[in-house]
Enzyme design. Structure first.
Site, PDB file in Angstrom:
ATOM      1  N   ASN A   1     -50.246 -26.878  -6.169  1.00 17.89           N
ATOM      2  CA  ASN A   1     -50.249 -25.936  -5.025  1.00 17.89           C
ATOM      3  C   ASN A   1     -50.984 -24.622  -5.336  1.00 17.89           C
ATOM      4  O   ASN A   1     -50.434 -23.539  -5.229  1.00 17.89           O
ATOM      5  CB  ASN A   1     -48.826 -25.674  -4.513  1.00 17.89           C
ATOM      6  CG  ASN A   1     -47.915 -25.010  -5.536  1.00 17.89           C
ATOM      7  OD1 ASN A   1     -48.142 -25.103  -6.746  1.00 17.89           O
ATOM      8  ND2 ASN A   1     -46.885 -24.357  -5.061  1.00 17.89           N
TER       9      ASN A   1
ATOM     10  N   HIS B   1     -36.751 -30.516 -10.219  1.00 19.02           N
ATOM     11  CA  HIS B   1     -35.745 -29.453 -10.060  1.00 19.02           C
ATOM     12  C   HIS B   1     -34.511 -29.849  -9.257  1.00 19.02           C
ATOM     13  O   HIS B   1     -34.204 -29.245  -8.226  1.00 19.02           O
ATOM     14  CB  HIS B   1     -36.371 -28.175  -9.483  1.00 19.02           C
ATOM     15  CG  HIS B   1     -37.329 -28.345  -8.329  1.00 19.02           C
ATOM     16  ND1 HIS B   1     -37.042 -29.094  -7.215  1.00 19.02           N
ATOM     17  CD2 HIS B   1     -38.582 -27.868  -8.124  1.00 19.02           C
ATOM     18  CE1 HIS B   1     -38.059 -29.047  -6.368  1.00 19.02           C
ATOM     19  NE2 HIS B   1     -39.018 -28.321  -6.910  1.00 19.02           N
TER      20      HIS B   1
ATOM     21  N   PHE C   1     -40.469 -17.808  -2.931  1.00 19.28           N
ATOM     22  CA  PHE C   1     -39.566 -18.534  -3.820  1.00 19.28           C
ATOM     23  C   PHE C   1     -40.154 -18.613  -5.226  1.00 19.28           C
ATOM     24  O   PHE C   1     -41.359 -18.791  -5.386  1.00 19.28           O
ATOM     25  CB  PHE C   1     -39.389 -19.977  -3.322  1.00 19.28           C
ATOM     26  CG  PHE C   1     -38.559 -20.117  -2.075  1.00 19.28           C
ATOM     27  CD1 PHE C   1     -37.170 -20.123  -2.163  1.00 19.28           C
ATOM     28  CD2 PHE C   1     -39.151 -20.279  -0.833  1.00 19.28           C
ATOM     29  CE1 PHE C   1     -36.394 -20.284  -1.020  1.00 19.28           C
ATOM     30  CE2 PHE C   1     -38.385 -20.450   0.313  1.00 19.28           C
ATOM     31  CZ  PHE C   1     -36.997 -20.452   0.223  1.00 19.28           C
TER      32      PHE C   1
ATOM     33  N   ASN D   1     -36.655 -22.085  -5.148  1.00 24.78           N
ATOM     34  CA  ASN D   1     -36.492 -23.260  -4.296  1.00 24.78           C
ATOM     35  C   ASN D   1     -36.539 -24.523  -5.157  1.00 24.78           C
ATOM     36  O   ASN D   1     -37.556 -24.768  -5.790  1.00 24.78           O
ATOM     37  CB  ASN D   1     -37.632 -23.295  -3.274  1.00 24.78           C
ATOM     38  CG  ASN D   1     -37.424 -24.353  -2.216  1.00 24.78           C
ATOM     39  OD1 ASN D   1     -36.338 -24.925  -2.118  1.00 24.78           O
ATOM     40  ND2 ASN D   1     -38.455 -24.622  -1.444  1.00 24.78           N
TER      41      ASN D   1
ATOM     42  N   HIS E   1     -46.306 -23.768 -12.639  1.00 25.39           N
ATOM     43  CA  HIS E   1     -47.303 -23.286 -11.681  1.00 25.39           C
ATOM     44  C   HIS E   1     -48.192 -22.294 -12.425  1.00 25.39           C
ATOM     45  O   HIS E   1     -47.712 -21.240 -12.839  1.00 25.39           O
ATOM     46  CB  HIS E   1     -46.624 -22.628 -10.479  1.00 25.39           C
ATOM     47  CG  HIS E   1     -45.786 -23.599  -9.696  1.00 25.39           C
ATOM     48  ND1 HIS E   1     -46.306 -24.382  -8.695  1.00 25.39           N
ATOM     49  CD2 HIS E   1     -44.484 -23.957  -9.819  1.00 25.39           C
ATOM     50  CE1 HIS E   1     -45.352 -25.165  -8.208  1.00 25.39           C
ATOM     51  NE2 HIS E   1     -44.233 -24.932  -8.877  1.00 25.39           N
ATOM     52  N   LEU E   2     -49.460 -22.646 -12.597  1.00 21.05           N
ATOM     53  CA  LEU E   2     -50.376 -21.774 -13.346  1.00 21.05           C
ATOM     54  C   LEU E   2     -51.247 -20.923 -12.422  1.00 21.05           C
ATOM     55  O   LEU E   2     -51.957 -20.044 -12.882  1.00 21.05           O
ATOM     56  CB  LEU E   2     -51.242 -22.609 -14.306  1.00 21.05           C
ATOM     57  CG  LEU E   2     -50.478 -23.387 -15.392  1.00 21.05           C
ATOM     58  CD1 LEU E   2     -51.446 -24.151 -16.278  1.00 21.05           C
ATOM     59  CD2 LEU E   2     -49.605 -22.473 -16.230  1.00 21.05           C
ATOM     60  N   ARG E   3     -51.198 -21.231 -11.137  1.00 20.26           N
ATOM     61  CA  ARG E   3     -51.773 -20.360 -10.075  1.00 20.26           C
ATOM     62  C   ARG E   3     -53.296 -20.269 -10.027  1.00 20.26           C
ATOM     63  O   ARG E   3     -53.828 -19.585  -9.151  1.00 20.26           O
ATOM     64  CB  ARG E   3     -51.208 -18.934 -10.171  1.00 20.26           C
ATOM     65  CG  ARG E   3     -49.686 -18.834 -10.175  1.00 20.26           C
ATOM     66  CD  ARG E   3     -49.061 -19.407  -8.944  1.00 20.26           C
ATOM     67  NE  ARG E   3     -47.655 -19.037  -8.810  1.00 20.26           N
ATOM     68  CZ  ARG E   3     -46.774 -19.722  -8.108  1.00 20.26           C
ATOM     69  NH1 ARG E   3     -47.132 -20.839  -7.463  1.00 20.26           N
ATOM     70  NH2 ARG E   3     -45.526 -19.331  -8.023  1.00 20.26           N
TER      71      ARG E   3
ATOM     72  N   HIS F   1     -40.710 -33.142  -4.998  1.00 21.56           N
ATOM     73  CA  HIS F   1     -39.999 -31.928  -4.575  1.00 21.56           C
ATOM     74  C   HIS F   1     -39.222 -32.344  -3.337  1.00 21.56           C
ATOM     75  O   HIS F   1     -39.818 -32.742  -2.335  1.00 21.56           O
ATOM     76  CB  HIS F   1     -41.027 -30.832  -4.263  1.00 21.56           C
ATOM     77  CG  HIS F   1     -40.473 -29.643  -3.547  1.00 21.56           C
ATOM     78  ND1 HIS F   1     -40.485 -28.385  -4.109  1.00 21.56           N
ATOM     79  CD2 HIS F   1     -39.918 -29.499  -2.319  1.00 21.56           C
ATOM     80  CE1 HIS F   1     -39.952 -27.521  -3.251  1.00 21.56           C
ATOM     81  NE2 HIS F   1     -39.609 -28.173  -2.150  1.00 21.56           N
TER      82      HIS F   1
ATOM     83  N   ASP G   1     -40.162 -25.237 -13.825  1.00 24.96           N
ATOM     84  CA  ASP G   1     -40.654 -24.776 -12.518  1.00 24.96           C
ATOM     85  C   ASP G   1     -41.123 -23.320 -12.620  1.00 24.96           C
ATOM     86  O   ASP G   1     -40.908 -22.513 -11.695  1.00 24.96           O
ATOM     87  CB  ASP G   1     -39.611 -24.953 -11.405  1.00 24.96           C
ATOM     88  CG  ASP G   1     -40.241 -24.901 -10.012  1.00 24.96           C
ATOM     89  OD1 ASP G   1     -41.484 -24.854  -9.913  1.00 24.96           O
ATOM     90  OD2 ASP G   1     -39.474 -24.900  -9.022  1.00 24.96           O
TER      91      ASP G   1
END
Ligand code: DOR
Ligand code: ZN
Ligand code: ZN
Length: 433
Positions: A101, A239, A330, A285, A69-71, A186, A312
């Site tokens: 996301n 995951h 999470f 999560n 996740h690089l946001r 997921h 993750d």
């Protein structure tokens, strides 16, 4: 720049190479492998100071993290494409797959292009965007998957949640199958999970926190395997954290379903019993599970049922993670600790050989995603990780280059240091004391 990588221990499962040798890198590609000290090109490198002495270190095809996740865009205070890819490079990764996301989510061709545009400016490693399955990740309308693939998306995923409507997911899987890209799942039943914040069990009762049962994951794993069987989609299960996930993947493979599974370092390194109290650095999560699950994950990685190790990597701000487990978001960071945790908890404990580590972190991830890399054949781009498995040190979150410091591994003693990460023959990370 040309480069002589001298006297390293080459580990290249794709070419069955497990030997001490030299590599000569020319114009960003692997040009020659062998005993090269008398080679004239290599002598030229020596003259120009273009030498890495890899004595006592492993030389491996660069690692690919299938799940980060690089946001960016939207949560740049947690991480950016620049900081997240720098953290990945430090962890030995020459490529990453950022999940969709973000805010807004990567759910259309323009947003895939935007990620790639920022990456081409800010990242020194490969960035392979993952597109959302549905518009806005709302679970209601299948996104323009073909458009996103044309724009450069390498996979689709609704990561952060599951697509709960099986009819919609079925349609998306058909589309992914037609386009030849993997679906990264997921697995979490939204209705079952409720307000669960950690594994259901003794520990959760002790802390008075609502639990997440194994079935929250398992029912969706089962469903998604059946959907993949019917649609002929390539299903990659993200995951995986439960013993039944591993057993179901094994069963599905035996029955010809095109499925692969990843395990994250935290899920094979820790159990729920390691949670010291109400500390949200242990909240992710899916959650840390029971020791029987962890044992099955380790054995699954060992016997090849589980083909990939991915992180993750989920950075959050300190403020967010300083909240209670019940309230905090999470996720934990993983890019900068994954290699050492794999060495320490899988190689040193006999679950993986060094060659198998390379398979799980490089060879298989590249094959699953269908991108070049994962081997060091002559002529291939010199995407290379140089690391050892013996240097021991204590993980210190203050040394992380990720903006996220949210890790349960701060203060843990580990083995294995990454010394160099190379992309197309360029040094993109180099360890400095
Ligand atoms: O721990 C997690 N963090 N799991 C997810 O599914 C999402 C991720 C995030 O985006 O923070
Ligand atoms: Zn997820
Ligand atoms: Zn994720």
């Amino acid at each position: 720049m040309n480069l002589w990588i001298k006297n390293g221990h080459l580990l290249d499962p794709a070419n069955q190479r497990d030997e001490i040798c030299d590599l000569y890198i020319k114009d960003g590609k692997v040009a020659r492998i062998g005993s090269l000290s008398s080679d004239t090109d290599v002598k030229e490198c020596e003259k120009n100071g273009e030498v890495i002495d890899a004595t006592g270190k492993y030389v491996m095809p660069g690692f690919l993290d299938l799940h980060v996740h690089l946001r960016e865009p939207g949560f740049e205070y947690k991480e950016t494409i620049e900081s997240g890819t720098r953290a990945a490079a430090k962890g030995g990764f020459t490529g990453v797959c950022p999940m969709p996301n973000t805010k807004p989510p990567t759910d259309c061709p323009e947003r895939v292009k935007k990620v790639l545009e920022i990456a081409s400016r800010d990242s020194r490693i490969h960035v392979y965007p993952v597109g959302a399955v549905t518009i806005g990740q709302m679970g209601e309308e299948v996104a323009d998957i073909e458009g996103m693939v044309k724009a450069g998306a390498k996979a689709i995923s609704e990561d952060g949640k599951s697509v709960m409507n099986a009819r919609i997911y079925h349609r998306a899987m058909e589309e992914a199958a037609r386009l030849g890209i993997p679906v990264m799942a997921h697995c979490e039943d939204k209705n079952m999970v409720g307000k669960g914040a950690m594994n259901a069990g003794e520990k959760a009762r002790e802390l008075g926190i609502e639990g997440i049962t194994n079935a929250v994951e398992d029912v969706i794993v089962a469903r998604d395997i059946l959907l993949a069987k019917e649609t002929k989609a390539r299903l990659h299960l993200c995951h995986c954290s439960t013993k039944d996930s591993v057993d179901m993947i094994q069963y599905a493979k035996e029955n010809g379903v095109d499925v692969s599974g990843e395990v994250c370092p935290h899920h094979f390194s820790l159990t729920q019993d390691d949670i010291p109290g109400d500390d949200a650095n242990y909240k992710m999560n899916p959650p840390l599970r029971a020791s029987t699950d962890v044992e099955r994950l380790c054995r699954g990685l060992s016997d090849g049922t589980m083909e990939a190790i991915s992180t993750d990597h989920a950075p959050h701000s300190e403020e967010e993670k300083n909240q209670s487990i019940a309230k905090a978001p999470f996720g934990i960071v993983g890019s900068e600790t994954a290699y050492a945790l794999t060495v320490t908890n899988l190689v040193k404990k006999g679950y993986l050989t060094p060659m198998q580590l390379v398979e799980r972190m490089s060879t298989n991830p590249h094959r699953i995603l269908g991108v070049p890399g994962g081997n060091l054949s002559v002529g291939m781009p010199a995407d290379i990780t140089i690391a050892d498995m013996d240097t021991s040190y204590t993980i210190d979150k203050h040394t992380f280059v990720s903006k996220g410091k949210n890790t349960p591994f701060h203060g843990m003693k580990v083995y294995g240091r990454v010394f160099y990460t190379l992309v197309a023959g360029e040094i993109v990370y180099q360890y400095e004391e």
